[in-house]
Design an enzyme around this catalytic site. Structure first.
Site, PDB file in Angstrom:
ATOM      1  N   ASP A 106      -0.269  12.974  17.163  1.00 26.83           N
ATOM      2  CA  ASP A 106       0.341  13.512  18.379  1.00 26.83           C
ATOM      3  C   ASP A 106       1.391  14.529  17.940  1.00 26.83           C
ATOM      4  O   ASP A 106       2.417  14.176  17.369  1.00 26.83           O
ATOM      5  CB  ASP A 106       0.978  12.376  19.188  1.00 26.83           C
ATOM      6  CG  ASP A 106       1.506  12.843  20.540  1.00 26.83           C
ATOM      7  OD1 ASP A 106       1.881  14.025  20.658  1.00 26.83           O
ATOM      8  OD2 ASP A 106       1.563  12.014  21.468  1.00 26.83           O
ATOM      9  N   ARG A 141     -16.162  21.521  36.287  1.00 27.96           N
ATOM     10  CA  ARG A 141     -15.846  20.348  35.476  1.00 27.96           C
ATOM     11  C   ARG A 141     -16.370  20.546  34.063  1.00 27.96           C
ATOM     12  O   ARG A 141     -15.721  20.188  33.081  1.00 27.96           O
ATOM     13  CB  ARG A 141     -16.447  19.078  36.088  1.00 27.96           C
ATOM     14  CG  ARG A 141     -16.329  17.863  35.156  1.00 27.96           C
ATOM     15  CD  ARG A 141     -16.692  16.545  35.817  1.00 27.96           C
ATOM     16  NE  ARG A 141     -17.816  16.608  36.699  1.00 27.96           N
ATOM     17  CZ  ARG A 141     -19.103  16.618  36.319  1.00 27.96           C
ATOM     18  NH1 ARG A 141     -19.402  16.645  35.018  1.00 27.96           N
ATOM     19  NH2 ARG A 141     -20.067  16.648  37.206  1.00 27.96           N
TER      20      ARG A 141
END
Length: 384
Positions: free
Chosen positions: A179, A54
């Site tokens: 974006d 992780r």
């Protein structure tokens, strides 16, 4: 980003950045480290900084280095999805009471994240036409911490002048988030134009084959990068090793794919402008597009997304989608295969009834890399 990559061209970076040959075997493709934990050389003695996947995984590290190099950033982070990346960014940049300016034609999932999730956390937001820097300036409040833009936007293919809006955001002490999913770093590099953060849905063009879901954040500021790394680990929505490997494979061919996507889309947009049943075509490569001059200034080419409106309203638009044969009726975009969809009922249904609601007569195309003559013939028969 390694200094040895600084002077290399995009196509070379795409193949080599992050793709160091395996030191054990010499394999030219980074291995898939399908592992959760790592043996330590004594307590706290980490090999290469790896302890738990992780926190970091070698396959994901390779992808993150590649992404940073392609966007010209200092730090890249890979996530389980584009929305996971966006959520992590919002909770890193903002606290309850902060305000964000979002586009009036944002992706439906991004709108839902603000309207249904971030709002409950106490984040305020307002909508502006980001193609107009003055409208962005008017929407900014003393609480504004970020300005969020998509360019080209989804699904109306609006164009925002990144440099101009970056100046507006920075004048107000806010960060600019771009974006870059539709354009990709091959066609446009927002960080070089003043953006603070680039967001990607890696699911789309970066992966390129409709076989992986992922997201990314890329930044130039190392300090912000470290903050994001902390939150990425704390929140945990990281890209898995196999997904990272798939995207890393996809970025190697990004340049040649985007050239073909753009060429095909240009041909299709030109045909649609002359079709009797099409009332308007939204593609920044068309000289009549209101954002064409800005797109020419900040993009290498105009991408593979085309939207258009048809006479006969929503029912006619749905029928066009249903009649397509080579174009696959489906959500998402950016794969090698061509897709067609009805945004109002599919990807942007969550924006219904809001300021971001899209026209019912709108059809969105993700133009693939098939033979363009086959795509043109399919659209002509679908339009009737």
């Amino acid at each position: 980003m390694s200094d040895r990559h600084i002077s290399q061209h995009f196509e070379t970076l795409a193949i080599h950045a992050g793709n160091t040959a395996d030191p054990l075997t010499g394999a030219v493709v980074p291995p898939i480290y399908q592992v959760s934990t790592y043996k330590q050389d004594g307590v706290g003695g980490l090999r290469g900084g790896y302890e738990y996947s992780r926190s970091a995984n070698p396959t994901r590290t390779a992808l993150e280095e590649n992404l940073a190099a392609l966007e010209g950033g200092r730090r890249g982070l890979a996530f389980a999805s584009g929305l996971a990346a966006e959520d992590t960014l919002l909770r890193t940049l903002l606290v309850p009471g902060d305000h964000v300016v979002i586009p009036n034609d944002a992706y439906g999932g991004t709108f839902r994240l603000f309207a249904k999730v971030a709002t409950r956390w106490g984040v305020e937001w307002s909508v502006a036409d980001t193609s107009d820097p003055a409208a962005v300036r008017a929407a900014i409040t003393p609480k504004t911490k970020a300005v969020w833009v998509e360019t080209p936007s989804n699904p109306l293919l609006g164009i925002t002048d990144i440099a101009a809006v970056a100046q507006v955001a920075h004048d107000a002490g806010a960060r600019l988030v771009v974006d870059n999913t539709f354009a990709t770093p091959y066609l446009q590099q927002p960080l070089s134009l003043g953006a603070d953060v680039v967001v990607h849905s890696l699911t789309k063009y970066m992966g390129g084959h409709s076989d992986v879901v992922g997201g990314a954040l890329i930044v130039s500021d190392p300090g912000l990068g470290e903050e994001l790394v902390y939150h990425q680990n704390a929140m945990g929505a990281v890209a898995g090793p196999f997904d990272s490997w798939l995207v890393l494979r996809g970025t190697k061919t990004l340049a040649v794919r985007m050239d073909r996507h753009s060429e095909n889309a240009t041909r299709i947009a030109d045909m649609l402008t002359r079709h009797a049943r099409v009332t308007s075509v939204l593609y920044p490569g068309l000289p009549e597009h209101p954002g064409h001059e800005v797109a020419v200034k900040q993009m290498r080419a105009f991408g593979g997304m085309v939207s258009f409106r048809v006479e006969g309203g929503e029912a006619a638009a749905v029928e066009v989608c249903n009649r397509a044969q080579v174009f696959t009726l489906g959500e998402s975009l950016g794969g090698v295969e061509s897709l067609i969809e009805h945004p109002g009922r599919m990807t942007h249904a969550s924006a219904a009834g809001s300021a971001l609601e899209v026209p019912g007569d709108l059809v969105r195309l993700s133009v693939g890399i098939e033979n363009v003559d086959d795509l043109l013939a399919d659209l002509k028969q679908a339009l009737g």
